[in-house]
Design a protein around this motif. Structure first.
Motif, PDB file in Angstrom:
ATOM      1  N   HIS A 227     -62.231 -73.974 -65.813  1.00  0.00           N
ATOM      2  CA  HIS A 227     -62.064 -72.643 -65.231  1.00  0.00           C
ATOM      3  C   HIS A 227     -61.604 -71.658 -66.292  1.00  0.00           C
ATOM      4  O   HIS A 227     -60.959 -72.039 -67.272  1.00  0.00           O
ATOM      5  CB  HIS A 227     -61.066 -72.680 -64.070  1.00  0.00           C
ATOM      6  CG  HIS A 227     -59.691 -73.138 -64.448  1.00  0.00           C
ATOM      7  ND1 HIS A 227     -59.344 -74.470 -64.510  1.00  0.00           N
ATOM      8  CD2 HIS A 227     -58.568 -72.459 -64.780  1.00  0.00           C
ATOM      9  CE1 HIS A 227     -58.078 -74.596 -64.872  1.00  0.00           C
ATOM     10  NE2 HIS A 227     -57.577 -73.373 -65.044  1.00  0.00           N
ATOM     11  N   ALA A 228     -61.942 -70.400 -66.074  1.00  0.00           N
ATOM     12  CA  ALA A 228     -61.439 -69.316 -66.915  1.00  0.00           C
ATOM     13  C   ALA A 228     -60.231 -68.668 -66.276  1.00  0.00           C
ATOM     14  O   ALA A 228     -59.434 -68.018 -66.959  1.00  0.00           O
ATOM     15  CB  ALA A 228     -62.541 -68.271 -67.128  1.00  0.00           C
ATOM     16  N   LEU A 229     -60.098 -68.843 -64.968  1.00  0.00           N
ATOM     17  CA  LEU A 229     -59.017 -68.215 -64.213  1.00  0.00           C
ATOM     18  C   LEU A 229     -58.575 -69.150 -63.101  1.00  0.00           C
ATOM     19  O   LEU A 229     -59.399 -69.756 -62.418  1.00  0.00           O
ATOM     20  CB  LEU A 229     -59.505 -66.895 -63.604  1.00  0.00           C
ATOM     21  CG  LEU A 229     -58.458 -65.979 -62.957  1.00  0.00           C
ATOM     22  CD1 LEU A 229     -57.564 -65.378 -64.033  1.00  0.00           C
ATOM     23  CD2 LEU A 229     -59.139 -64.870 -62.161  1.00  0.00           C
ATOM     24  N   GLU A 289     -63.221 -58.419 -60.700  1.00  0.00           N
ATOM     25  CA  GLU A 289     -62.632 -58.109 -62.012  1.00  0.00           C
ATOM     26  C   GLU A 289     -61.147 -57.800 -61.913  1.00  0.00           C
ATOM     27  O   GLU A 289     -60.392 -57.983 -62.880  1.00  0.00           O
ATOM     28  CB  GLU A 289     -63.361 -56.930 -62.654  1.00  0.00           C
ATOM     29  CG  GLU A 289     -64.794 -57.219 -63.076  1.00  0.00           C
ATOM     30  CD  GLU A 289     -65.794 -56.958 -61.953  1.00  0.00           C
ATOM     31  OE1 GLU A 289     -67.008 -57.005 -62.220  1.00  0.00           O
ATOM     32  OE2 GLU A 289     -65.340 -56.712 -60.804  1.00  0.00           O
ATOM     33  N   MET A 290     -60.695 -57.347 -60.746  1.00  0.00           N
ATOM     34  CA  MET A 290     -59.278 -57.039 -60.582  1.00  0.00           C
ATOM     35  C   MET A 290     -58.416 -58.292 -60.739  1.00  0.00           C
ATOM     36  O   MET A 290     -57.260 -58.214 -61.177  1.00  0.00           O
ATOM     37  CB  MET A 290     -59.032 -56.397 -59.218  1.00  0.00           C
ATOM     38  CG  MET A 290     -59.626 -55.003 -59.071  1.00  0.00           C
ATOM     39  SD  MET A 290     -59.234 -54.264 -57.464  1.00  0.00           S
ATOM     40  CE  MET A 290     -57.449 -54.060 -57.622  1.00  0.00           C
ATOM     41  N   LEU A 291     -58.964 -59.437 -60.390  1.00  0.00           N
ATOM     42  CA  LEU A 291     -58.225 -60.688 -60.560  1.00  0.00           C
ATOM     43  C   LEU A 291     -58.034 -61.002 -62.033  1.00  0.00           C
ATOM     44  O   LEU A 291     -56.960 -61.445 -62.463  1.00  0.00           O
ATOM     45  CB  LEU A 291     -58.968 -61.824 -59.860  1.00  0.00           C
ATOM     46  CG  LEU A 291     -59.082 -61.699 -58.338  1.00  0.00           C
ATOM     47  CD1 LEU A 291     -60.110 -62.669 -57.791  1.00  0.00           C
ATOM     48  CD2 LEU A 291     -57.727 -61.940 -57.677  1.00  0.00           C
ATOM     49  N   PHE A 292     -59.090 -60.759 -62.828  1.00  0.00           N
ATOM     50  CA  PHE A 292     -58.984 -60.995 -64.270  1.00  0.00           C
ATOM     51  C   PHE A 292     -58.040 -59.984 -64.910  1.00  0.00           C
ATOM     52  O   PHE A 292     -57.281 -60.321 -65.828  1.00  0.00           O
ATOM     53  CB  PHE A 292     -60.369 -60.939 -64.916  1.00  0.00           C
ATOM     54  CG  PHE A 292     -61.198 -62.164 -64.666  1.00  0.00           C
ATOM     55  CD1 PHE A 292     -61.199 -63.211 -65.576  1.00  0.00           C
ATOM     56  CD2 PHE A 292     -61.970 -62.275 -63.518  1.00  0.00           C
ATOM     57  CE1 PHE A 292     -61.958 -64.356 -65.343  1.00  0.00           C
ATOM     58  CE2 PHE A 292     -62.726 -63.412 -63.282  1.00  0.00           C
ATOM     59  CZ  PHE A 292     -62.719 -64.447 -64.187  1.00  0.00           C
ATOM     60  N   ASP A 293     -58.085 -58.742 -64.415  1.00  0.00           N
ATOM     61  CA  ASP A 293     -57.160 -57.728 -64.934  1.00  0.00           C
ATOM     62  C   ASP A 293     -55.715 -58.141 -64.668  1.00  0.00           C
ATOM     63  O   ASP A 293     -54.846 -57.997 -65.534  1.00  0.00           O
ATOM     64  CB  ASP A 293     -57.438 -56.370 -64.281  1.00  0.00           C
ATOM     65  CG  ASP A 293     -58.768 -55.773 -64.722  1.00  0.00           C
ATOM     66  OD1 ASP A 293     -59.305 -56.229 -65.762  1.00  0.00           O
ATOM     67  OD2 ASP A 293     -59.271 -54.866 -64.033  1.00  0.00           O
ATOM     68  N   ALA A 294     -55.458 -58.655 -63.465  1.00  0.00           N
ATOM     69  CA  ALA A 294     -54.101 -59.063 -63.112  1.00  0.00           C
ATOM     70  C   ALA A 294     -53.615 -60.203 -63.995  1.00  0.00           C
ATOM     71  O   ALA A 294     -52.440 -60.266 -64.361  1.00  0.00           O
ATOM     72  CB  ALA A 294     -54.047 -59.481 -61.645  1.00  0.00           C
ATOM     73  N   GLY A 304     -48.674 -60.928 -62.792  1.00  0.00           N
ATOM     74  CA  GLY A 304     -50.081 -60.879 -62.428  1.00  0.00           C
ATOM     75  C   GLY A 304     -50.341 -61.109 -60.964  1.00  0.00           C
ATOM     76  O   GLY A 304     -51.417 -61.573 -60.584  1.00  0.00           O
ATOM     77  N   VAL A 305     -49.382 -60.798 -60.095  1.00  0.00           N
ATOM     78  CA  VAL A 305     -49.543 -61.002 -58.654  1.00  0.00           C
ATOM     79  C   VAL A 305     -50.101 -59.737 -58.006  1.00  0.00           C
ATOM     80  O   VAL A 305     -49.723 -58.633 -58.367  1.00  0.00           O
ATOM     81  CB  VAL A 305     -48.185 -61.357 -58.006  1.00  0.00           C
ATOM     82  CG1 VAL A 305     -48.326 -61.501 -56.500  1.00  0.00           C
ATOM     83  CG2 VAL A 305     -47.655 -62.645 -58.614  1.00  0.00           C
ATOM     84  N   LEU A 321     -53.865 -66.447 -63.052  1.00  0.00           N
ATOM     85  CA  LEU A 321     -53.403 -67.012 -64.320  1.00  0.00           C
ATOM     86  C   LEU A 321     -54.603 -67.385 -65.185  1.00  0.00           C
ATOM     87  O   LEU A 321     -55.540 -68.031 -64.694  1.00  0.00           O
ATOM     88  CB  LEU A 321     -52.549 -68.252 -64.080  1.00  0.00           C
ATOM     89  CG  LEU A 321     -51.249 -68.052 -63.302  1.00  0.00           C
ATOM     90  CD1 LEU A 321     -50.738 -69.383 -62.785  1.00  0.00           C
ATOM     91  CD2 LEU A 321     -50.212 -67.392 -64.194  1.00  0.00           C
ATOM     92  N   PRO A 322     -54.603 -67.016 -66.460  1.00  0.00           N
ATOM     93  CA  PRO A 322     -55.701 -67.423 -67.342  1.00  0.00           C
ATOM     94  C   PRO A 322     -55.660 -68.916 -67.605  1.00  0.00           C
ATOM     95  O   PRO A 322     -54.621 -69.561 -67.427  1.00  0.00           O
ATOM     96  CB  PRO A 322     -55.442 -66.612 -68.618  1.00  0.00           C
ATOM     97  CG  PRO A 322     -53.970 -66.349 -68.602  1.00  0.00           C
ATOM     98  CD  PRO A 322     -53.587 -66.208 -67.161  1.00  0.00           C
TER      99      PRO A 322
END
Length: 387
Positions: A227-229, A289-294, A304-305, A321-322
């Motif tokens: 996974h990336a995220l 994309e907002m999830l990746f921004d967070a 990042g919540v 989380l990354p």
């Protein structure tokens, strides 16, 4: 000196009554003894179903069960296929072994076919009753050894507890066991975790322990998915950062690569998506994309919540989380959201406005980022907005 377990005289009386009820159930179901309906002993429905399957398969309770290992070539296939399961379960099995060290119970891990792939705990190899069921490669499926926690958990796909004569064969009435199924990141059963004692005191609370340990193993299996995220999910008001979280693994394009059972209970679309794993945009009413921004935020006390709206109108708290940061620094209790109570349509409009702002007024670029048409953007923003 061996540790002593506190004993109360009522335990002996209650235990004998329980064994007597089990004995009456065996006579009624396994040996066909007729009884008046009001005298029929109470029996868990899944136990009776398992007993009747064994009878239908030609097994008889007085027969000696066979604890055979699968052939060598098949065992090699099992070892290769279950390598990830064994590695994911190892830390939990080690902790579990310490927790049950003084109970005369031990742990058995099987694959989805009921074949033993790992064990842990104090196992007396001089006792053949313990040795035969804890050898790697032994087939403990219902078809081979009758009704046990292993066959029942795999057949019923739910946590179970069996005591003594609730096992099918007379010879297996020395065992007491708790079991829980294990579900992989794809939602399918990957195996089961079993706790077994031999002529040990009944410990029905072990069903809760084995269920909690199964959850830890399922989470470890999910975290092992590429996974990336990683997105940790929970309902507003709950604490984020423990084993009760829903876990969602996502690749760089926003496609789901794996999810634990808790996430599947929170996100019903995970199990109804056509063609397997869905895209985040099918789960959340927000640009993925907002999830990746967070996940890239730094210096934010919430780490990042964000509050993630679902297409159903429900909302979840999500900790993004990354890869490589699968666990938060500490459990997070979110404050009340400023968006609480806002209609989903208003929140979507706010997201669209933000996307247009981020694109410096370029509606086409914003529409592409959101994965919607320009017409949708124009309609939500109202007349007069062109780009």
């Amino acid at each position: 000196m061996a540790s002593m377990t506190p004993f109360h005289p009522a335990q002996a009386t209650g235990g004998q009554d329980r064994l007597a009820r089990i004995g009456r159930a065996r006579q009624a179901v396994l040996y066909g003894e007729t009884r008046p309906a009001d005298a029929a002993p109470a029996l868990e429905g899944w136990i009776e179903r398992s007993w009747r399957r064994c009878l239908a398969g030609g097994q008889r309770p007085e027969q000696a069960p066979t604890f055979d290992a699968v052939p060598a070539a098949e065992m090699r296939r099992h070892q290769e296929a279950n390598q990830q399961l064994v590695q994911a379960a190892k830390p939990t099995l080690e902790r579990l072994g310490r927790a049950i060290a003084d109970t005369r119970y031990f742990a058995i891990l099987t694959n989805q076919a009921g074949v033993v792939v790992d064990v842990n705990g104090r196992i007396d190899r001089s006792d053949s009753r313990a040795d035969v069921i804890t050898r790697i490669g032994t087939d403990l499926s219902e078809a081979r050894v009758g009704t046990t926690a292993i066959g029942a958990a795999l057949g019923e796909l739910q946590p179970v507890w069996l005591h003594r004569g609730e096992h099918f064969f007379d010879a297996t009435s020395v065992y007491s066991c708790a079991g829980a199924p294990l579900f992989g990141p794809d939602g399918h059963c990957a195996g089961m975790l079993d706790l077994t004692g031999i002529e040990a005191a009944e410990r029905p609370e072990l069903k809760h322990l084995v269920t909690q340990c199964a959850r830890s193993i399922e989470n470890a299996l999910t975290l092992g998915r590429p996974h990336a995220l990683l997105i940790r999910l929970n309902w507003p008001g709950r604490v984020l950062g423990d084993d009760s979280d829903g876990l969602l693994c996502v690749d760089a394009d926003g496609c789901v690569t794996g999810a634990n059972p808790a996430a599947r209970q929170m996100l019903s679309r995970l199990d109804t998506a056509a063609g397997g794993m869905p895209h985040c945009s099918e789960l959340f009413a927000m640009p993925f994309e907002m999830l990746f921004d967070a996940a890239q935020r730094r210096g934010n006390a919430q780490g990042g919540v964000l509050e993630a709206p679902l297409w159903s109108g429900l909302r979840l708290h999500a900790l993004a989380l990354p890869a490589g940061r699968d666990a938060p620094p500490a459990a997070l209790q979110l404050p009340p959201s400023t968006d609480a109570g806002r209609p989903l349509k208003d929140l979507e409009t706010a997201l669209i406005r933000k996307a247009v702002s981020d694109a410096r007024g370029n509606v086409l670029q914003a529409a592409r980022a959101l994965g919607v048409s320009r017409a949708t953007v124009y309609r939500r923003l109202g007349p007069g907005k062109r780009g």
